[in-house]
Motif scaffolding. Structure first.
Motif, short mmCIF file in Angstrom:
data_model
loop_
_atom_site.label_atom_id
_atom_site.label_comp_id
_atom_site.label_asym_id
_atom_site.label_seq_id
_atom_site.Cartn_x
_atom_site.Cartn_y
_atom_site.Cartn_z
N SER A 136 0.83 -1.20 0.00
CA SER A 136 0.00 0.00 0.00
C SER A 136 0.86 1.26 0.00
N SER A 139 2.62 1.68 -3.31
CA SER A 139 1.69 2.13 -4.35
C SER A 139 1.47 3.64 -4.23
N ARG A 281 -4.79 3.50 -7.07
CA ARG A 281 -4.36 2.80 -5.86
C ARG A 281 -5.33 1.67 -5.50
N SER A 282 -6.61 1.96 -5.56
CA SER A 282 -7.61 0.93 -5.24
C SER A 282 -7.54 -0.23 -6.23
N TYR A 284 -4.93 -1.17 -7.97
CA TYR A 284 -3.70 -1.94 -7.74
C TYR A 284 -3.85 -2.88 -6.54
N LYS A 285 -4.47 -2.39 -5.49
CA LYS A 285 -4.66 -3.22 -4.29
C LYS A 285 -5.50 -4.45 -4.62
N ASP A 289 -3.90 -8.17 -4.24
CA ASP A 289 -4.56 -9.09 -3.30
C ASP A 289 -5.05 -10.35 -4.01
#
Length: 456
Positions: A136, A139, A281-282, A284-285, A289
């Motif tokens: 996180s 990123s 960012r969201s 990529y997470k 995951d």
């Protein structure tokens, strides 16, 4: 996390932003600078010279990166970071005041040689955010860096040659204003970090780790070799794309370009950045995951191959006032979104490949390798684009050839990524702790068996 550390993190990210501004502010103005210095008269031919301005800063970083990493481990990351912010601000101003191409080239080279911000910030983030939180945090690092890269294009495009007769300085140095803004950003980040950033890298945290290795000891590590090659390939390809897009939209329409002004290049970058930061960012997470770091690299590289092959088709809309903007923004947005996945994951596996007491050195080494790749790609792709775009050759040997060539190297990167060790998906300390835990459990079981045998 304490309030002081949060403020320090703002300072760190602002320094990353400043460093990224410095790197890309030249892109929208480089072609105009080349013509301003009187080197060429044809817009399409500026690529022969622009690549050297883009590559010189990376050559400087390549030469000095490893030594900055050593200094970080020896004297502390914080002190080296402060020095880097000062030199970045200073040489930004000097570059803006360059009166000829060779002075500009020298100052760009010195910007790279004497600016260790990338090394220090990556090392600090690796130490501030160990374990799962690092994805996180890294990123965010890439988002800030990417936003800085895009903002550099905006600043260069909007604020070059302000034509402000009341301020003689800007009339004399038409490229100074955007570089002066970079210096101001650097000074603000320096003030924040001086009053809020504590040294993170403590000796007591390293008691249980092995003695740090030297340069050759680190490079000989099989995992390190893998991450260095991977990061270099991603760095080379990402820089090449940014270089090509700017040269392409600047080139003459008769050569397949769009004849954009620096101001229009700034607008294109601004629109891209506004959309980019909202979701990256969201997204990529979710990808990390779901697929993990290694698969994230592989899939993202494979996805960008067709994107690059289709990208030159946007040229068909170069005479359309609205469609060309839509296609360019969507196309660059798609590429940068996918590229974000691979470059961010590459940065994380660099930190995962060694213990924390070697991260400063390795970040220096990796930056050296990455910067070598980045110093080569602008002149190579810039020269290739200029030669093919003005040559009047048929497809695929016209302006599109550079994008096709880039897609080939992205394919090479994806092929290599499929051979990365899956162990790079977790920090090395986590693996060491897991092995120790298993060893302790095994010893406890053995001891229990011995005690049971003695009782019998």
């Amino acid at each position: 996390m304490s309030t002081k550390r949060k403020i320090a993190l703002v300072g760190i990210y602002l320094s990353v932003f400043t460093n990224s501004l410095m790197f890309t502010v030249v892109f929208p103005i480089a072609s105009k600078m080349i013509m301003f210095f009187g080197l060429v008269d044809n817009r399409t031919e500026t690529g022969y010279w622009v690549g050297f301005l883009g590559g010189s800063i990376m050559l400087g970083r390549f030469i000095s990166s490893y030594f900055w990493g050593i200094l970080c481990d020896k004297y502390g990351t914080k002190r080296i970071m402060f020095l880097g912010i000062i030199t970045t601000s200073l040489f930004a101003v000097l570059f803006g005041m360059a009166t000829n191409f060779y002075l500009a080239l020298l100052f760009r080279f010195l910007q790279g040689l004497l600016s260790p911000i990338t090394i220090t910030t990556r090392t600090l983030i690796g130490e501030l955010y160990p374990g799962k939180e690092q994805a996180s945090a890294m990123s965010c690092f890439i988002i800030v860096g990417s936003f800085g890269n895009i903002s550099g294009n905006i600043m260069g495009g909007f604020f070059e040659d302000p034509k402000t007769s009341s301020i003689e300085l800007f009339n004399k140095f038409p490229f100074l204003l955007p570089n002066l803004m970079i210096a101001v950003s650097g000074i603000i980040s320096l003030v924040i970090c001086v009053f809020s950033l504590d040294e993170v890298h403590k000796k007591e945290n390293l008691i249980e780790l092995d003695e740090p290795r030297n340069l050759f000891g680190i490079i000989r590590d099989p995992l390190v070799k893998q991450v260095l090659i991977m990061y270099s390939l991603c760095s080379c390809n990402g820089t090449a794309f940014g270089e090509l897009v700017i040269l392409w939209v600047w080139a003459k329409k008769e050569n397949g370009g769009f004849e954009f002004t620096p101001h229009e290049i700034g607008i294109m970058s601004a629109l891209t950045s506004v959309l980019y930061v909202f979701y990256i960012r969201s997204l990529y997470k979710v990808f990390v995951d779901r697929y993990g770091l290694i698969k994230c690299i592989i899939y993202s590289l494979k996805l960008n191959i067709p994107v690059l092959l289709l990208f030159p088709l946007i040229s068909l809309a170069r005479y359309e006032n609205i469609l060309k903007w839509v296609y360019l923004i969507v196309g660059t947005l798609v590429y940068y979104t996918i590229d974000f996945m691979s470059i961010t994951s590459s940065l994380i596996i660099i930190n995962n490949s060694v213990n924390s007491n070697e991260r400063g050195k390795l970040n220096g080494i990796s930056l050296a390798f990455g910067n070598l790749a980045r110093s080569i790609s602008p002149p190579v792709y810039g020269t290739t684009f200029a030669a093919t775009a003005k040559g009047g050759y048929p497809y695929p040997f016209n302006f599109a050839f550079s994008f096709i060539l880039l897609s080939f190297f992205v394919w090479i990167a994806s092929f290599y990524a499929s051979r990365l060790s899956l162990s790079l998906g977790n920090p090395k300390e986590a693996k060491i702790n897991e092995e120790k835990k298993k060893q302790e459990e095994s010893e406890m079981i053995s001891l229990a068996v011995v005690e049971e045998t003695e009782l019998e």
